[in-house]
Every structure is written in C-alpha cells, then in structure tokens.
Design a protein around this motif. Sequence first.
Motif, PDB file in Angstrom:
ATOM      1  N   LYS A 215       0.647  -1.233  -0.125  1.00  0.00           N
ATOM      2  CA  LYS A 215       0.091   0.062  -0.104  1.00  0.00           C
ATOM      3  C   LYS A 215       0.979   1.333  -0.107  1.00  0.00           C
ATOM      4  CE  LYS A 215      -2.615  -0.910   3.604  1.00  0.00           C
ATOM      5  NZ  LYS A 215      -3.513  -0.963   4.618  1.00  0.00           N
ATOM      6  N   SER A 216       2.048   0.934   0.126  1.00  0.00           N
ATOM      7  CA  SER A 216       3.161   2.299   0.173  1.00  0.00           C
ATOM      8  C   SER A 216       4.017   1.939  -0.850  1.00  0.00           C
ATOM      9  CB  SER A 216       3.894   2.476   1.548  1.00  0.00           C
ATOM     10  OG  SER A 216       4.861   1.416   1.790  1.00  0.00           O
ATOM     11  N   GLU A 217       5.072   2.718  -1.020  1.00  0.00           N
ATOM     12  CA  GLU A 217       5.899   2.602  -2.174  1.00  0.00           C
ATOM     13  C   GLU A 217       7.445   2.292  -1.601  1.00  0.00           C
ATOM     14  OE1 GLU A 217       5.417   3.236  -5.224  1.00  0.00           O
ATOM     15  OE2 GLU A 217       3.320   3.929  -5.005  1.00  0.00           O
ATOM     16  N   PHE A 218       7.504   1.771  -0.371  1.00  0.00           N
ATOM     17  CA  PHE A 218       8.803   1.403   0.391  1.00  0.00           C
ATOM     18  C   PHE A 218       9.604   0.364  -0.540  1.00  0.00           C
ATOM     19  CE2 PHE A 218      11.061  -1.591   2.941  1.00  0.00           C
ATOM     20  CZ  PHE A 218      11.997  -0.671   3.503  1.00  0.00           C
ATOM     21  N   GLU A 223      14.125  -0.804  -4.259  1.00  0.00           N
ATOM     22  CA  GLU A 223      14.635  -1.527  -5.330  1.00  0.00           C
ATOM     23  C   GLU A 223      15.301  -0.584  -6.188  1.00  0.00           C
ATOM     24  OE1 GLU A 223      11.085  -3.511  -6.638  1.00  0.00           O
ATOM     25  OE2 GLU A 223      11.370  -5.432  -5.645  1.00  0.00           O
ATOM     26  N   TYR A 224      14.748   0.611  -6.281  1.00  0.00           N
ATOM     27  CA  TYR A 224      15.294   1.803  -7.066  1.00  0.00           C
ATOM     28  C   TYR A 224      16.521   2.039  -6.632  1.00  0.00           C
ATOM     29  CZ  TYR A 224      16.179   6.716  -7.200  1.00  0.00           C
ATOM     30  OH  TYR A 224      16.947   7.907  -7.289  1.00  0.00           O
ATOM     31  N   MET A 225      16.759   2.069  -5.493  1.00  0.00           N
ATOM     32  CA  MET A 225      17.809   2.609  -4.913  1.00  0.00           C
ATOM     33  C   MET A 225      19.126   1.593  -5.209  1.00  0.00           C
ATOM     34  SD  MET A 225      16.756   3.846  -0.875  1.00  0.00           S
ATOM     35  CE  MET A 225      18.327   4.088  -0.254  1.00  0.00           C
ATOM     36  N   GLN A 226      18.669   0.346  -4.993  1.00  0.00           N
ATOM     37  CA  GLN A 226      19.981  -0.570  -5.380  1.00  0.00           C
ATOM     38  C   GLN A 226      20.002  -0.726  -6.866  1.00  0.00           C
ATOM     39  OE1 GLN A 226      19.524  -4.246  -2.837  1.00  0.00           O
ATOM     40  NE2 GLN A 226      17.409  -3.451  -2.515  1.00  0.00           N
ATOM     41  N   GLU A 227      19.131  -0.548  -7.669  1.00  0.00           N
ATOM     42  CA  GLU A 227      19.361  -0.363  -9.111  1.00  0.00           C
ATOM     43  C   GLU A 227      20.289   0.665  -9.480  1.00  0.00           C
ATOM     44  OE1 GLU A 227      15.555  -0.545 -10.649  1.00  0.00           O
ATOM     45  OE2 GLU A 227      15.096  -2.795 -10.157  1.00  0.00           O
ATOM     46  N   ASP A 228      19.937   1.845  -8.961  1.00  0.00           N
ATOM     47  CA  ASP A 228      20.724   3.153  -9.254  1.00  0.00           C
ATOM     48  C   ASP A 228      21.797   3.373  -8.506  1.00  0.00           C
ATOM     49  OD1 ASP A 228      18.709   2.897 -11.278  1.00  0.00           O
ATOM     50  OD2 ASP A 228      17.994   4.966 -11.023  1.00  0.00           O
ATOM     51  N   LYS A 229      21.803   2.730  -7.535  1.00  0.00           N
ATOM     52  CA  LYS A 229      22.918   3.072  -6.379  1.00  0.00           C
ATOM     53  C   LYS A 229      23.078   4.283  -5.769  1.00  0.00           C
ATOM     54  CE  LYS A 229      25.128  -0.905  -6.917  1.00  0.00           C
ATOM     55  NZ  LYS A 229      23.929  -1.843  -8.028  1.00  0.00           N
ATOM     56  N   VAL A 230      21.832   4.659  -5.284  1.00  0.00           N
ATOM     57  CA  VAL A 230      21.579   6.089  -4.751  1.00  0.00           C
ATOM     58  C   VAL A 230      21.570   6.322  -3.327  1.00  0.00           C
ATOM     59  CG1 VAL A 230      20.639   6.943  -6.939  1.00  0.00           C
ATOM     60  CG2 VAL A 230      19.085   6.094  -5.131  1.00  0.00           C
ATOM     61  N   ASP A 231      22.119   7.120  -2.746  1.00  0.00           N
ATOM     62  CA  ASP A 231      21.772   7.492  -1.334  1.00  0.00           C
ATOM     63  C   ASP A 231      22.382   6.275  -0.546  1.00  0.00           C
ATOM     64  OD1 ASP A 231      20.875   9.937  -1.774  1.00  0.00           O
ATOM     65  OD2 ASP A 231      18.761   9.252  -1.871  1.00  0.00           O
ATOM     66  N   ASN A 232      21.668   5.830   0.356  1.00  0.00           N
ATOM     67  CA  ASN A 232      22.086   4.606   1.337  1.00  0.00           C
ATOM     68  C   ASN A 232      21.816   3.367   0.786  1.00  0.00           C
ATOM     69  OD1 ASN A 232      23.024   4.263   3.822  1.00  0.00           O
ATOM     70  ND2 ASN A 232      21.371   4.112   4.976  1.00  0.00           N
ATOM     71  N   TRP A 233      22.048   2.980  -0.438  1.00  0.00           N
ATOM     72  CA  TRP A 233      21.360   1.807  -1.135  1.00  0.00           C
ATOM     73  C   TRP A 233      22.319   0.595  -0.419  1.00  0.00           C
ATOM     74  CZ3 TRP A 233      24.795  -1.494  -3.565  1.00  0.00           C
ATOM     75  CH2 TRP A 233      26.011  -0.989  -3.882  1.00  0.00           C
ATOM     76  N   GLN A 234      23.608   0.636   0.159  1.00  0.00           N
ATOM     77  CA  GLN A 234      24.089  -0.497   0.803  1.00  0.00           C
ATOM     78  C   GLN A 234      23.331  -1.150   1.638  1.00  0.00           C
ATOM     79  OE1 GLN A 234      25.480   2.710   0.145  1.00  0.00           O
ATOM     80  NE2 GLN A 234      27.491   2.495  -0.729  1.00  0.00           N
ATOM     81  N   VAL A 235      22.760  -0.509   2.489  1.00  0.00           N
ATOM     82  CA  VAL A 235      22.131  -1.003   3.960  1.00  0.00           C
ATOM     83  C   VAL A 235      20.961  -1.972   3.588  1.00  0.00           C
ATOM     84  CG1 VAL A 235      22.835   0.879   5.178  1.00  0.00           C
ATOM     85  CG2 VAL A 235      20.688   0.751   4.499  1.00  0.00           C
ATOM     86  N   ALA A 239      19.400  -7.663   1.924  1.00  0.00           N
ATOM     87  CA  ALA A 239      18.399  -7.780   2.870  1.00  0.00           C
ATOM     88  C   ALA A 239      17.171  -8.885   2.615  1.00  0.00           C
ATOM     89  CB  ALA A 239      17.554  -6.421   3.409  1.00  0.00           C
ATOM     90  N   THR A 240      16.855  -9.406   4.168  1.00  0.00           N
ATOM     91  CA  THR A 240      15.738 -10.481   3.704  1.00  0.00           C
ATOM     92  C   THR A 240      14.388  -9.979   3.657  1.00  0.00           C
ATOM     93  OG1 THR A 240      17.294 -12.318   4.767  1.00  0.00           O
ATOM     94  CG2 THR A 240      14.920 -12.768   4.726  1.00  0.00           C
ATOM     95  N   ARG A 241      13.466 -10.499   2.881  1.00  0.00           N
ATOM     96  CA  ARG A 241      12.189  -9.953   2.603  1.00  0.00           C
ATOM     97  C   ARG A 241      11.181 -11.122   3.275  1.00  0.00           C
ATOM     98  NH1 ARG A 241       9.284  -7.663  -2.547  1.00  0.00           N
ATOM     99  NH2 ARG A 241       7.087  -7.512  -1.833  1.00  0.00           N
TER     100      ARG A 241
END
Length: 262
Positions: A215-218, A223-235, A239-241
């Motif tokens: 229901k949110s965009e989290f 996924e976008y952070m990791q694909e584009d290597k932006v901001d704090n993507w490494q953390v 990760a397990t989902r």
Amino acid sequence: MFLKHFENIINENIEGDGEGWTIIDTFGGSGLLSHAAKRIKPKARVIYNDFDGYAERLVHIDEINALRSQLYAAVGNATPKNKRMTKECKAELVKIIQNFDGYKDLNCLASWLLFSGQQVATLEELFQHDFWHCVRQSDYPTAGGYLDGVEVIRDSFHTLLPKFADNPKALFVLDPPYLCTRQESYKQATYFDLIDFLRLVNITRPPYIFFSSTKSEFVRFIEYMQEDKVDNWQVFENATRIVVNASASYSGKYEDNLVYKF
C-alpha cells in the motif's frame, strides 16, 4: 500478523536473554513490538518511542470502559448493531460524551461510533459525522504489566536513531506509518510525509527490522535505490524480505512486508 516472524528473527540473531543489546521500537504504536521484545529478550534494553501517547491510554482503561458502558446502555435496542443511528440517538450520545468527567479516548470513540475505518482528529470533527452502532459490548481488559521493564520515551525518529547509529548491538525496529496512505490517526498531520520517509531511509543501518506494505512505495523505492546505487542503497543490499498476504476487504488485497538485515 508478523509477530511470530518478528520473534523468530530476534531469537535467531540475538543470543541468549539479550544482555548488552538495545532494541529501539522507533514508531512504537501500541507498544506490541516493545512488549514482545522485552518478553523474549528480558535483559535487553527495550526503548518504546511512544510518539502517539498510547501508554497514556493504557493508564485510563477504567475510564474508557466507564464511558463505553454509558454509551452502550444509551444505544440499547434503539439502533441495531452496525446500523446508522437516528439523529435523536446520536444527540443523546454526544451529550453523554460532552458531560463525561473523565478520559475521552478519541480512537476508541471513532471505532465505536463511526463507519468502519473512519478517523478523526478532534471531538468536534467526530460530532460532525453520522454515528453508527459499533459500540463494543464488553470492557477492555486491564493492561497491568504490559510495559514492565520497557523504557517509554517520546522523541522524533530523526533525533532518536542517530544516538545509537554507532552501536552495532542497537537494533532499529522500524514500523513507520505507510507512505502514501491516510494518516489522520497520528498526532501531527505531517507526522510521516515523503521528507520523513527519505530521512528515515538515509539513517537506517543494520541491524534493522523494517515493516512496510505494498500500500506504500517502500519496496519499490529500495529496489530503485539498489538499481541506481543512490543514497544509502548499501544497507538494503542482500536484506531478507518476508511477505504476508493481507486484505482490508473482500476486494482490497495487498502484501505486508518485513525487510531485515543483521
């Protein structure tokens, strides 16, 4: 729905009784995660960030029950259960609420008197709505011992979490209001907006347990952070989902998500 998963994750990653660990329930809500963490890791320091004042509600359960009893008696058989009240019945209940000399819990009143899911910020707003007979038939149980051993604080997440950022044994438990959803039940209209979401993501670091929903965009955002290597993507890398299917109604199905990394 995630409580058993939450307990399993903590038991798998925190040894013994939790001595030396700090578990920070950052968006404490009802305190359920704090209660569970303290029960399974009794020697851990558990911090319940009670931004919405839920602990105060627990103190006043007797008064909440007293008002419930008066309202339920006043409705009587005048309105069938789960049906809209007449104007006369509503007026009588409004008068009871106004004259009640005790603690008035807006969340409970909304759940008893408003159509399913409606939320309000003030009594005045409550009185503007039609009333429905959803008044609870029995008293709430007392909450003695529920938060025993838990530290209750009230702080903003962006000042609380940095205090523990360098402690590898400080677990961030993150269950924020879902981004892009209605948040009238929170104390501040801007309690968790887009800027707060971005701020939270950028100060998150392992170990963490992060709750969210489709229901949110989290999930899409990380996924976008990791694909584009932006901001704090490494953390969020590796990760397990855990996904649990849920539904708000027959047609309103969605996924709840728990993302964690130690």
